[in-house]
Enzyme design. Structure first.
Site, mmCIF file in Angstrom:
data_model
loop_
_atom_site.group_PDB
_atom_site.id
_atom_site.type_symbol
_atom_site.label_atom_id
_atom_site.label_comp_id
_atom_site.label_asym_id
_atom_site.label_seq_id
_atom_site.Cartn_x
_atom_site.Cartn_y
_atom_site.Cartn_z
ATOM 1 N N SER A 8 0.844 -1.194 0.000
ATOM 2 C CA SER A 8 0.000 0.000 0.000
ATOM 3 C C SER A 8 0.880 1.246 0.000
ATOM 4 O O SER A 8 0.393 2.345 0.234
ATOM 5 C CB SER A 8 -0.935 -0.019 1.214
ATOM 6 O OG SER A 8 -0.165 -0.227 2.376
ATOM 7 N N ASP A 69 9.294 -6.278 2.720
ATOM 8 C CA ASP A 69 9.385 -5.662 4.038
ATOM 9 C C ASP A 69 10.764 -5.023 4.121
ATOM 10 O O ASP A 69 11.777 -5.651 3.790
ATOM 11 C CB ASP A 69 9.181 -6.662 5.173
ATOM 12 C CG ASP A 69 8.801 -5.909 6.453
ATOM 13 O OD1 ASP A 69 7.696 -5.326 6.484
ATOM 14 O OD2 ASP A 69 9.599 -5.883 7.400
ATOM 15 N N ASP A 153 14.305 8.787 2.539
ATOM 16 C CA ASP A 153 15.253 9.098 1.457
ATOM 17 C C ASP A 153 15.963 10.452 1.607
ATOM 18 O O ASP A 153 17.173 10.534 1.387
ATOM 19 C CB ASP A 153 14.560 9.026 0.087
ATOM 20 C CG ASP A 153 14.397 7.594 -0.398
ATOM 21 O OD1 ASP A 153 15.123 6.712 0.087
ATOM 22 O OD2 ASP A 153 13.535 7.354 -1.264
HETATM 23 P P1 ITT Z 1 3.605 -2.181 2.756
HETATM 24 O O1 ITT Z 1 3.795 -3.031 3.989
HETATM 25 O O2 ITT Z 1 2.186 -2.001 2.368
HETATM 26 O O3 ITT Z 1 4.482 -2.627 1.603
HETATM 27 P P2 ITT Z 1 4.907 -0.103 4.337
HETATM 28 O O4 ITT Z 1 5.406 1.272 4.007
HETATM 29 O O5 ITT Z 1 4.085 -0.257 5.595
HETATM 30 O O6 ITT Z 1 4.101 -0.658 3.069
HETATM 31 P P3 ITT Z 1 7.073 -1.637 5.506
HETATM 32 O O7 ITT Z 1 6.315 -2.163 6.670
HETATM 33 O O8 ITT Z 1 8.022 -2.551 4.781
HETATM 34 O O9 ITT Z 1 6.120 -1.083 4.367
HETATM 35 O O10 ITT Z 1 7.874 -0.331 6.014
HETATM 36 C C1 ITT Z 1 8.854 0.212 5.215
HETATM 37 C C2 ITT Z 1 9.215 1.603 5.738
HETATM 38 O O11 ITT Z 1 10.643 1.729 5.755
HETATM 39 C C3 ITT Z 1 8.700 2.684 4.784
HETATM 40 O O12 ITT Z 1 7.399 3.104 5.154
HETATM 41 C C4 ITT Z 1 9.770 3.759 4.955
HETATM 42 O O13 ITT Z 1 9.511 4.502 6.112
HETATM 43 C C5 ITT Z 1 11.044 2.939 5.172
HETATM 44 N N1 ITT Z 1 11.685 2.625 3.880
HETATM 45 C C6 ITT Z 1 11.785 1.399 3.278
HETATM 46 N N2 ITT Z 1 12.384 1.497 2.091
HETATM 47 C C7 ITT Z 1 12.673 2.805 1.924
HETATM 48 C C8 ITT Z 1 13.252 3.531 0.878
HETATM 49 O O14 ITT Z 1 13.632 2.967 -0.253
HETATM 50 N N3 ITT Z 1 13.397 4.843 1.037
HETATM 51 C C9 ITT Z 1 12.999 5.467 2.157
HETATM 52 N N4 ITT Z 1 12.402 4.863 3.189
HETATM 53 C C10 ITT Z 1 12.232 3.527 3.069
#
Ligand code: ITT
Length: 201
Positions: A8, A69, A153
């Site tokens: 999402s 994740d 980021d």
């Molecule tokens: P879904 O579970 O629906 O995929 P989510 O955003 O809740 O969405 P996660 O639980 O994996 O997903 O949390 C990932 C968080 O980590 C994301 O919301 C960012 O705050 C951070 N994050 C992960 N990858 C990132 C990236 O490429 N750049 C910046 N922040 C990132």
């Protein structure tokens, strides 16, 4: 070839689709995702949560589905925010709130080392196939730079580019990022396995 993803997070989806194009794979949001109650991310590791999401959503997908994740690990904060990166400042926190908390917690700290970690889990109709992991090392800035990307980021400085991920284009970021690496590993795996290819059609 079409591959469904369960996320999402619009920032992730944009990066999935871009990476898929390179391999001729059409990455699509899983149909009906918004109507399904969200998966409880109760795991203590990125891998555990990626598997929870892929098996949960995968049961309702018409073919191969993957879930990501991911998060930020900061050394001087003992690996925080880690698996709670999305809700560091509390349930439903915005990127701005999470970034403000991180900046506050990093004030006055000399060691700025951090990494983004991504684990992608691939499932076929809810049956786990494999996980893929990607990592990128960087440093936490003391103020935001750039408006590209999402999440942390603008605070993540990537020395080889001499800029933050918030200043890098999505193509630049995906060439080196945790997510780009994990996705490349998964797409290579699928390209090397004609059987998996078939299952996805
Ligand atoms: P879904 O579970 O629906 O995929 P989510 O955003 O809740 O969405 P996660 O639980 O994996 O997903 O949390 C990932 C968080 O980590 C994301 O919301 C960012 O705050 C951070 N994050 C992960 N990858 C990132 C990236 O490429 N750049 C910046 N922040 C990132």
């Amino acid at each position: 070839m079409t591959l469904y993803c369960a996320t999402s997070n619009a920032g992730k989806l944009r990066e999935f689709r871009l990476a898929g194009q390179r391999f001729g794979i059409d990455v699509m949001e899983m149909p009906g995702l918004q109507e399904i109650p969200p998966c409880d991310e109760t795991g203590r590791t990125f891998k555990a949560n990626a598997i929870l999401k892929a098996t949960y959503y995968g049961q309702q997908a018409p073919g191969l589905l993957f879930a990501d994740d991911s998060g930020l690990e900061v050394d001087t904060l003992g690996g925080a925010p880690g698996v709670v990166s999305a809700r560091y400042a509390g349930p439903g926190a915005s990127d701005a709130q999470n970034n403000a908390l991180l900046l506050g917690n990093m004030r006055g700290r000399e060691n700025r080392r951090a990494r983004f970690v991504c684990v992608i889990a691939l499932a076929n109709r809810g049956e786990m196939i494999r996980t893929f992991r990607g990592i990128v090392e960087g440093e936490i800035l003391d103020e935001a730079r750039g408006a590209e990307g999402f999440g942390y980021d603008p605070l993540f400085y990537y020395a080889p580019y001499q800029k933050s991920f918030g200043e890098a284009s999505v193509e630049e970021k995906m060439a080196v990022s945790h997510r780009g690496r994990a996705l490349t590993a998964m797409f290579r795996y699928l390209s090397d396995s004609p059987q998996r290819h078939k299952a996805a059609k």
